[in-house]
Scaffold this motif. Structure first.
Motif, PDB file in Angstrom:
ATOM      1  N   GLU A  85      30.310  29.531  42.275  1.00 45.80           N
ATOM      2  CA  GLU A  85      29.011  29.743  41.635  1.00 45.80           C
ATOM      3  C   GLU A  85      29.041  30.849  40.582  1.00 45.80           C
ATOM      4  N   GLN A  86      29.691  31.964  40.905  1.00 42.42           N
ATOM      5  CA  GLN A  86      29.681  33.127  40.017  1.00 42.42           C
ATOM      6  C   GLN A  86      30.862  33.148  39.054  1.00 42.42           C
ATOM      7  N   GLY A  87      31.987  32.553  39.477  1.00 37.66           N
ATOM      8  CA  GLY A  87      33.139  32.478  38.591  1.00 37.66           C
ATOM      9  C   GLY A  87      34.145  33.595  38.746  1.00 37.66           C
ATOM     10  N   TYR A  88      33.969  34.462  39.728  1.00 41.19           N
ATOM     11  CA  TYR A  88      34.966  35.515  39.939  1.00 41.19           C
ATOM     12  C   TYR A  88      34.932  35.990  41.386  1.00 41.19           C
ATOM     13  N   LEU A  89      36.009  36.681  41.776  1.00 40.35           N
ATOM     14  CA  LEU A  89      36.171  37.164  43.146  1.00 40.35           C
ATOM     15  C   LEU A  89      37.109  38.360  43.106  1.00 40.35           C
ATOM     16  N   ILE A  90      36.795  39.409  43.850  1.00 37.84           N
ATOM     17  CA  ILE A  90      37.645  40.608  43.916  1.00 37.84           C
ATOM     18  C   ILE A  90      38.255  40.719  45.306  1.00 37.84           C
ATOM     19  N   ARG A  91      39.573  40.933  45.358  1.00 42.42           N
ATOM     20  CA  ARG A  91      40.276  41.095  46.633  1.00 42.42           C
ATOM     21  C   ARG A  91      41.272  42.242  46.516  1.00 42.42           C
ATOM     22  N   LYS A  92      41.421  43.020  47.586  1.00 38.04           N
ATOM     23  CA  LYS A  92      42.460  44.036  47.650  1.00 38.04           C
ATOM     24  C   LYS A  92      43.780  43.346  47.923  1.00 38.04           C
ATOM     25  N   ILE A  93      44.804  43.643  47.089  1.00 39.71           N
ATOM     26  CA  ILE A  93      46.091  42.973  47.202  1.00 39.71           C
ATOM     27  C   ILE A  93      47.230  43.956  47.481  1.00 39.71           C
TER      28      ILE A  93
ATOM     29  N   GLY B 154      25.731  39.859  30.866  1.00 36.60           N
ATOM     30  CA  GLY B 154      27.090  40.380  31.007  1.00 36.60           C
ATOM     31  C   GLY B 154      27.196  41.417  32.116  1.00 36.60           C
ATOM     32  N   ARG B 155      28.249  41.340  32.883  1.00 38.14           N
ATOM     33  CA  ARG B 155      28.471  42.276  33.990  1.00 38.14           C
ATOM     34  C   ARG B 155      29.869  42.873  33.859  1.00 38.14           C
ATOM     35  N   GLN B 156      29.942  44.193  33.929  1.00 41.78           N
ATOM     36  CA  GLN B 156      31.237  44.870  33.901  1.00 41.78           C
ATOM     37  C   GLN B 156      31.869  44.809  35.285  1.00 41.78           C
ATOM     38  N   ILE B 157      33.146  44.417  35.339  1.00 39.47           N
ATOM     39  CA  ILE B 157      33.877  44.350  36.598  1.00 39.47           C
ATOM     40  C   ILE B 157      34.843  45.533  36.635  1.00 39.47           C
ATOM     41  N   VAL B 158      34.577  46.488  37.499  1.00 36.84           N
ATOM     42  CA  VAL B 158      35.448  47.658  37.639  1.00 36.84           C
ATOM     43  C   VAL B 158      36.350  47.441  38.851  1.00 36.84           C
ATOM     44  N   VAL B 159      37.655  47.477  38.606  1.00 36.81           N
ATOM     45  CA  VAL B 159      38.630  47.175  39.646  1.00 36.81           C
ATOM     46  C   VAL B 159      39.538  48.389  39.850  1.00 36.81           C
ATOM     47  N   GLN B 160      39.778  48.725  41.116  1.00 31.65           N
ATOM     48  CA  GLN B 160      40.623  49.858  41.461  1.00 31.65           C
ATOM     49  C   GLN B 160      42.087  49.441  41.505  1.00 31.65           C
TER      50      GLN B 160
ATOM     51  N   ILE C  82      55.788  40.143  41.270  1.00 30.74           N
ATOM     52  CA  ILE C  82      54.357  40.054  41.551  1.00 30.74           C
ATOM     53  C   ILE C  82      53.908  38.592  41.552  1.00 30.74           C
ATOM     54  N   ILE C  83      54.602  37.721  40.831  1.00 31.69           N
ATOM     55  CA  ILE C  83      54.195  36.314  40.777  1.00 31.69           C
ATOM     56  C   ILE C  83      54.447  35.603  42.100  1.00 31.69           C
ATOM     57  N   CYS C  84      55.210  36.232  43.000  1.00 32.28           N
ATOM     58  CA  CYS C  84      55.518  35.645  44.303  1.00 32.28           C
ATOM     59  C   CYS C  84      54.743  36.314  45.430  1.00 32.28           C
ATOM     60  N   ASN C  85      53.822  37.202  45.092  1.00 35.72           N
ATOM     61  CA  ASN C  85      53.079  37.939  46.114  1.00 35.72           C
ATOM     62  C   ASN C  85      52.315  36.978  47.026  1.00 35.72           C
ATOM     63  N   ALA C  86      52.572  37.062  48.322  1.00 41.25           N
ATOM     64  CA  ALA C  86      52.003  36.104  49.275  1.00 41.25           C
ATOM     65  C   ALA C  86      50.488  36.157  49.316  1.00 41.25           C
ATOM     66  N   ASP C  87      49.900  37.341  49.175  1.00 40.40           N
ATOM     67  CA  ASP C  87      48.443  37.451  49.235  1.00 40.40           C
ATOM     68  C   ASP C  87      47.780  36.841  48.005  1.00 40.40           C
ATOM     69  N   ILE C  88      48.403  37.026  46.841  1.00 36.74           N
ATOM     70  CA  ILE C  88      47.875  36.400  45.628  1.00 36.74           C
ATOM     71  C   ILE C  88      47.934  34.878  45.748  1.00 36.74           C
ATOM     72  N   LEU C  89      49.074  34.368  46.179  1.00 37.94           N
ATOM     73  CA  LEU C  89      49.236  32.918  46.307  1.00 37.94           C
ATOM     74  C   LEU C  89      48.271  32.342  47.333  1.00 37.94           C
ATOM     75  N   ALA C  90      48.008  33.085  48.404  1.00 36.97           N
ATOM     76  CA  ALA C  90      47.081  32.594  49.430  1.00 36.97           C
ATOM     77  C   ALA C  90      45.671  32.463  48.880  1.00 36.97           C
TER      78      ALA C  90
END
Length: 289
Positions: A22-30, A186-192, A74-82
């Protein structure tokens, strides 16, 4: 670590998957702090070895001559791929990898756009921006420093440009001028550092930091699922440079990921046209080093 093509337990909740749709984005700690520090050190070492003094660069780090070996896994990171499997389906294939570097004090501004910049206007299909479109691509920004440069209009991937957006885009679906008016949605996405924002690149978005107060190091990836037809973005990597000698020089997991990319590319000759457009775009519109 290798990419598995078999179904695995999901990591996203149904609420998170629904929010992405619905929103088009998602933030996850990796990444943990130690992994972030390892990748930052690899970037710094690569810059020293190259004698790279550029204050801003966008490096295609999976390509020969531009490779950052300490970052490639980083392209093989299991959490990203999941996460990508939960969003797209099984058979996740890497298809885009760059590293943005910017020193504090640089002026970084893009106009609002959808990621169809490389596609000739007459080939941009309005149905791509609808609820009915079978989206089969996900982009991800993985910052190694605090990064607030991604701005997005939530939900805009599911619809045509609204009246406010059309005012600044004019008669194109591609990009508004850098100095165009702000968008109220527009919404700013601040990522740590170590967090990742996964997003639909057909949403109206931009990279915008103004004059950066701090150094920015952000890894940018794109992924495709082999279970469905490709979008016009599949073919971002320049597969023509992946010679046997180059592939044999890579770490086994990275080599396998690129082998899967080559296998999937061979199945879809129809994207050769878009691949060519994208390479032209990189060379003329978006300078890389």
């Amino acid at each position: 670590m290798t990419q598995s093509q078999h179904s695995q337990p999901g990591v996203l909740t149904e609420s998170e998957r629904a929010s992405f749709r619905e929103q088009g984005y998602l933030i996850r700690k990796i990444l943990d702090d130690a992994s972030v520090a390892r990748y930052v050190a690899a970037v710094e070492a690569s810059r020293r070895e190259r004698g790279d003094a550029a204050r801003m660069s966008n490096l295609q780090f999976l390509q020969p001559g531009k490779a950052i070996r300490g970052v490639q896994d980083i392209i093989c990171n299991a959490d990203i791929l999941a996460v990508c499997r939960d969003l797209l389906g099984d058979g996740i294939v890497i298809d885009g990898a760059s590293l943005f570097y910017g020193d504090a004090g640089i002026d970084y501004r893009q106009g609002w756009h959808r990621d169809v910049l490389q596609v000739p206007d007459e080939l941009v299909d309005p149905s791509w921006f609808s609820d009915d479109y079978a989206y089969n691509y996900v982009q991800m920004n993985m910052p190694l420093t605090v990064d607030g440069c991604l701005w997005i209009v939530p939900g805009s991937h599911r619809r045509q440009l609204n009246a406010e957006e059309r005012t600044i885009f004019g008669n194109t679906e591609k990009m508004a001028p850098v100095d165009a008016a702000e968008l109220s949605g527009g919404r700013q996405i601040v990522v740590q550092p170590g967090e990742a924002v996964f997003y639909n690149n057909y949403a109206v978005h931009r990279g915008y930091g103004g004059v950066l107060k701090d150094r920015r190091i952000t890894i940018h990836l794109g992924f495709h699922s082999s279970t469905r037809p490709p979008t016009c973005h599949f073919g971002v990597l320049d597969h023509t440079e992946y010679t046997v000698d180059y592939l044999s020089s890579l770490e086994p997991n990275v080599r396998e990921a690129l082998r899967l990319h080559l296998v999937e590319r061979a199945k879809h000759p129809e994207v050769n046209m878009f691949h060519a457009y994208h390479q032209q775009f990189l060379g003329k519109e978006f300078k890389t080093t």
